[in-house]
Structure formats: structure tokens, C-alpha cells
Motif scaffolding. Structure first.
Motif, short mmCIF file in Angstrom:
data_model
loop_
_atom_site.label_atom_id
_atom_site.label_comp_id
_atom_site.label_asym_id
_atom_site.label_seq_id
_atom_site.Cartn_x
_atom_site.Cartn_y
_atom_site.Cartn_z
N ASP A 1 27.30 62.05 44.98
CA ASP A 1 26.99 60.63 45.19
C ASP A 1 28.22 59.85 45.60
O ASP A 1 28.19 59.05 46.55
N ALA A 2 29.34 60.08 44.93
CA ALA A 2 30.57 59.38 45.31
C ALA A 2 30.95 59.70 46.75
O ALA A 2 31.37 58.82 47.51
N LEU B 1 36.79 69.51 38.50
CA LEU B 1 37.31 69.98 39.79
C LEU B 1 36.79 69.10 40.93
O LEU B 1 37.54 68.72 41.83
N ALA B 2 35.50 68.78 40.89
CA ALA B 2 34.91 67.94 41.95
C ALA B 2 35.48 66.53 41.90
O ALA B 2 35.78 65.92 42.93
N GLU B 3 35.64 65.99 40.69
CA GLU B 3 36.19 64.65 40.55
C GLU B 3 37.60 64.58 41.10
O GLU B 3 37.96 63.66 41.85
N PHE C 1 37.51 64.75 44.92
CA PHE C 1 37.08 63.50 45.56
C PHE C 1 38.21 62.48 45.54
O PHE C 1 38.48 61.81 46.55
N TRP C 2 38.87 62.33 44.41
CA TRP C 2 39.95 61.35 44.33
C TRP C 2 41.12 61.73 45.24
O TRP C 2 41.77 60.87 45.83
N GLY D 1 44.27 57.52 42.12
CA GLY D 1 44.58 58.81 41.51
C GLY D 1 45.34 58.67 40.21
O GLY D 1 45.09 59.38 39.23
N TRP D 2 46.28 57.73 40.18
CA TRP D 2 47.03 57.49 38.94
C TRP D 2 46.11 56.95 37.85
O TRP D 2 46.22 57.35 36.67
#
Length: 562
Positions: free
Chosen positions: A202-203, A247-249, A252-253, A262-263
Motif C-alpha cells: 500500500d505504501a 525487510l519490506a518497511e 520502502f524507506w 529514514g532516521w
């Protein structure tokens, strides 16, 4: 946070939806999503809309179903390929059935009884805005809003107040479940990314929609309850699923968000680990969180992306809802029209004679008071789509609305009074075959109102056109009606700065230059540019030229710190 104002009159439209529910180890008759959706479908009158349903069963040993209702299709996929494959197949079915919208639902999301009735109202209201690609309800877990959200300063997630209805100016992200997305917009961005086969699909799709300049209508008058697995990992998420989610998160970032975001995500992960420790969550979950945190801190962004690409190669090998290999990209000729009745027909004929059956002409009329709309209607070509401003908004805003409303991969900018050379489309597409090219422009021959060439009237002769930000800041070489751009550039150039003396072409060209995009110049007269008393652009005084360049530079500085 600010709202987009409506610009078009509300259009009468019938809601046509293909809904997809992905099942896993759950019979359809036990799925809260399926039961509640079928009840909501019963309340939708046939003259208001219709809903087709695809049940996609990812269970390892599906039991099958019998006695399906009319308009319901059941498909099994024992390989458990996740969401992206199911959604792309549903997108294909939606196109076959002529549905305007694709609705995605988790199996355990219950929708209210008036769900489709309210979606139909929201769909009609969304026609007042340019570029609406999705309508999303508000989703709550308990008393907390969890979808949709935006990112303050591009990094810090914020949620809209309960009951908010409108079109936010900032990029909106929402959960898959309950989201209704425009089929043409999904096809424009290439469908769902198979690498994000389950988590963060979705993101990724909302990020892609914003990359193409699309907007999201938030229907906060539709409230949906949802159990969010990340809020109860101990009970609802296996270690394998949690590892894949992280891993997906991270991917994506790394791929789509800023370094500041990201931070923020790294800090959030560290806080999650502390909470898991204090709650005494399972050692396995804590170990996975710790490894993910160490990876974010000590592994470079480039290496993480490379590892992600390698790990998801098997999913990427699947088909995507995009242009078949060897096929031409869809072209949208985007025209801003205002009192162009004298010349618009000959311009449209020069464009339409070159377009393929899949191409389109998107015309936004800025409140013409002459016979412009009548002249357009006389042509009677289904590839021409006309939208009309309720009030005169100016040429820059009109072009922005035309570009946002387009559904092609390549967007040509068009005035209503010029003439395309017979080979323009083909020559521009040839130049855009190189994937690193963002903008193509050509030489221009000026003509008068009787189609006669004006003496020494070539614009952008070889040696005069010079790409580069500083060159074009002080001497703009970009001529809008001689330009074509990739639709994926829109997210980096929109919205156009409002109430400025410079025009959209200078902004698009210099913005692309500043971001390192490549521009190709074709040294041929591929546009006959008409000069007459009603032109939108005129020669500026020296003072006006200085003001234009100062405003253009300041606008870029403002965008740099948005």
C-alpha cells in the motif's frame, strides 16, 4: 496541512467497482470483509452503481466455494503469492469488465452497511478535483486513527482528524484495506510492485501515484474498524511474517523516502525494541527487531537496497499490469484551452492524426466565452476528454490540471492554437526510448493566424537551446507547447508555484535541470507555433524579465525547503 480547492463542476457518474478480497486460511462465508461487503452491495441501487467481487484464496489447501452470488468470482493460488499478484490480477479483471475503480479489502475488515452508497457520493464529489486517483475511508484501531496519514516535513507521520473529508495538498498514504483506486491511474503507474508482494504494498502504490502527480480524496465520513497486526505482534504475527514486514518497511524507506524519514524510522525501531523488552515480548520477536535495527545503523543504504532486490527477484519475475514488451507507451496530449475556437479544430486534427487508439487528448477549458467547446465537440473523437473550470484560473493552473488528469506515460503539452508537424509524436517517442530522458523538446517554426511562416521565426535553433539550470534561469529555452515529459516527472514539479510571472514551461525545465534530469533537443521544426493577438505569452519588458528570473529562483529555494 492544506486542502486543494475544487475546480470542476461535479460530474454525474455511475460507480463501477471491482472489489478484491484476499483470503488466507479463512472461508469466504466467515470473512467479515466478504459478509459486510455483500450486505453493503445490496444497498447500492443499480442505477447508482454496480460491484463485482473477486475472492482470491491464498490458502495452502483451499476448500473451494459453492453457490456464489452473481458477480462474484473465486480464484485459488496455493503458492500464497501475497497481495500484489492478487491485486494486479484484479486490476486486469477490472479493465476487462470496464470498471472505473478497484477496491481492495483485507479478509478481516468489516465495512459499514452504507459503504458503497457513501463511496458513490465520494466518487461524484471527486470529479470536482483534478487528478484524483484514490478514495480512502478513515480506519481506526480502537479509538486511534491509523489510516490515512501524511508525513510532516517529509519524515514524521501524522494522521487526519476523525471525520475529515477533503483532498489534502500533501501526499497521502493509506492502508490497502478499504481503499478504492482509479483503474486508469493504477495502469498508468504500472500496477502493484511485485517486489512488495505482501507488506508495504500500500505504501508503495500510493508513493507511485504521487510520483505521477495524483491526489487522494479522504472520505472521513466513512469510518472502518480494523485490527492492525503490528499493534498486537505477540498474538497476530508470526516471526517469519514480522521479519518480512521489517525487510519490506526498510526497503520502502530506502527506495522512496528521504534520509530524514529514514532516521525517524530508525529511531522508531529503537523505541519498539525498548517497548518489546519492557513488555517481555517473545525473545524471537526481540531478536528480529534488534537485527533489523543493527542492519539499519551499520549497513549502507545502497547495500540494503541491493540485498532487497536480490531477495525479491523471484516475485519480480511475475507479470505486472503495464505496457507489454515491445508496446508503445500511452500518450496523453494535455491542452489548456481558452477562447481558442478559431484555431482549436485544426490543432486537434494535427494531433489526433498521429495518436494511436490507446492515446488520449485531455483538454481543460479555462472558462471560454467563445465557441471553443462547440468546435471541440464537432470533432466527435472518443479519444478527446474535456474538463471545464468553473471559473477562469489562468494558463498555469489550467496546464497543471490537464497534466494531473492525464493517464498516459508520456505527456505532450499543447496550446489550443498551434499545429503539430506530421512526425512529432514518432520523433519524440524515439527520443524518449532512452530511460534516462525526462524531457524532450524541439525546434519551433512561428506562423501567423493564416498559417503563413513568419520570417526568421525559428525558436530553439541548434546552438541556442542549452540545457542546464543556470543557463535557463537567466535565458529560458523551454517552450511549453514544444515539450513532452514523462508522467513520472510530475511528482517532482507539481504543484506549480502559484501567482508568479514565470510560466509552467520554465518551471518544469529548470526544475528538471536542477534535479539532474536529462533533456533531449530535436533540431527539427516539429511545431508550428502560432502568433496572434490573443496569445497567452507575450514579449516582456526588461523589468518584467528581471522579476521573472528573481521569482523563479526564489520559487526553487522555497521548494528545496518544503
Amino acid at each position: 496541512m492544506s486542502d486543494v480547492k475544487p475546480v470542476f463542476a461535479e460530474a454525474t457518474c455511475r460507480l463501477t467497482v471491482t472489489a478484491v478480497i484476499v483470503l488466507y486460511r479463512m472461508k469466504p462465508e466467515l470473512s467479515p470483509a466478504f459478509k459486510s461487503m455483500m450486505a453493503a452491495r445490496e444497498r447500492l441501487h443499480a442505477d447508482v452503481g454496480e460491484v463485482r467481487v473477486l475472492l482470491w484464496d491464498n490458502s495452502p489447501a483451499p476448500e473451494g466455494v459453492r453457490d456464489l452470488s452473481e458477480g462474484v468470482q473465486y480464484v485459488t493460488d496455493e503458492s500464497n503469492s501475497g497481495l500484489a499478484k492478487a491485486y494486479n490480477r484484479a486490476l486486469g479483471l477490472a479493465s476487462e469488465h470496464g470498471s472505473d475503480w478497484l477496491l481492495t479489502l483485507d479478509q478481516d475488515t468489516a465495512v459499514p452497511a452504507d459503504f458503497f452508497v457513501k463511496l458513490a457520493t465520494a466518487a461524484r464529489e471527486s470529479t470536482r478535483y483534478a487528478g484524483i486517483a484514490a478514495i480512502v475511508p478513515q480506519i481506526a484501531a480502537g479509538d486511534r486513527q491509523i489510516s490515512p496519514n501524511y508525513f510532516q516535513f517529509g519524515a514524521i507521520p501524522r494522521w487526519y482528524r476523525a471525520g475529515y473529508v477533503g483532498v489534502p495538498d500533501e501526499p497521502v498514504f493509506a492502508f490497502n484495506s478499504g481503499a478504492m483506486l482509479k483503474v486508469e491511474a493504477l495502469r498508468q503507474v504500472g500496477g502493484y510492485d511485485p517486489r512488495f508482494w505482501l507488506d508495504d504494498s500500500d505504501a508503495m502504490i500510493f508513493s507511485r501515484l504521487h510520483e505521477y502527480g495524483k491526489r487522494v480524496y479522504v472520505a472521513g465520513n466513512i469510518q472502518v474498524a480494523h485490527e492492525f497486526s503490528m499493534k498486537d505482534m505477540q498474538r497476530r504475527m508470526s516471526p517469519t511474517r514480522y521479519k518480512n514486514a521489517l525487510l519490506a518497511e526498510t526497503a520502502f524507506w530506502d527506495l522512496r523516502m528521504s534520509r530524514a524519514a529514514g532516521w525517524e524510522r530508525t529511531l522508531r525501531l529503537a523505541l519498539r525494541f525498548v517497548k518489546q523488552w519492557l513488555r517481555k515480548d517473545s525473545a524471537e520477536l526481540r531478536r528480529i527487531t534488534w537485527h533489523a535495527l543493527v542492519r539499519r545503523i551499520f549497513t549502507s543504504r545502497r547495500k540494503r537496497i541491493t540485498e532487497w532486490i536480490q531477495a525479491t527477484e523471484g516475485y519480480a519475475a511475475g507479470e505486472r499490469a503495464t505496457v507489454p514488451p515491445g508496446g508503445e507507451p500511452k500518450v496523453s496530449a494535455c491542452m489548456a484551452a481558452y477562447n481558442g475556437g478559431t484555431f482549436v479544430e485544426i490543432q486537434l486534427q494535427s494531433i489526433l492524426s498521429q495518436l494511436s487508439p490507446q492515446d488520449e487528448v485531455v483538454i481543460v477549458d479555462d472558462g471560454s466565452t467563445d465557441d471553443t467547446l462547440d468546435q471541440i465537440a464537432r470533432i466527435g473523437d472518443a479519444r478527446v476528454r474535456v474538463l471545464r473550470h468553473e471559473r477562469n484560473s489562468g494558463v498555469v493552473a489550467t496546464f497543471e490540471d490537464a497534466l494531473r488528469s492525464a493517464t498516459g506515460a508520456i505527456l505532450f503539452l499543447c496550446d489550443d492554437d498551434d499545429i503539430w508537424a506530421p512526425t512529432k509524436r514518432r520523433r519524440f517517442l524515439n527520443a524518449l526510448e532512452s530511460r534516462d530522458v525526462e524531457i524532450v523538446t524541439s525546434r519551433v517554426r512561428m506562423i501567423d493566424e493564416f498559417d503563413r511562416p513568419l520570417p526568421d521565426s525559428r525558436i530553439n535553433r541548434r546552438g541556442r537551446f542549452l540545457p542546464g539550470f543556470w543557463r535557463n534561469l537567466f535565458m529560458n529555452h523551454y517552450q511549453g507547447s514544444a515539450m513532452a515529459i514523462r508522467a513520472s516527472l510530475l511528482g517532482r514539479v507539481l504543484p506549480f508555484p502559484a501567482r508568479k510571472v514565470f510560466l509552467h514551461d520554465a518551471w518544469i525545465g529548470t526544475r528538471n535541470d536542477l534535479l539532474g534530469g536529462r533533456t533531449v533537443f530535436i533540431d527539427e521544426d516539429l511545431l508550428l507555433y502560432r502568433r496572434h493577438l490573443n496569445n497567452a505569452s507575450h514579449t516582456k519588458s526588461l523589468l518584467r524579465q528581471v522579476q521573472t528570473r528573481v521569482e523563479l529562483l526564489l520559487a526553487h529555494l522555497v521548494y528545496a525547503f518544503r
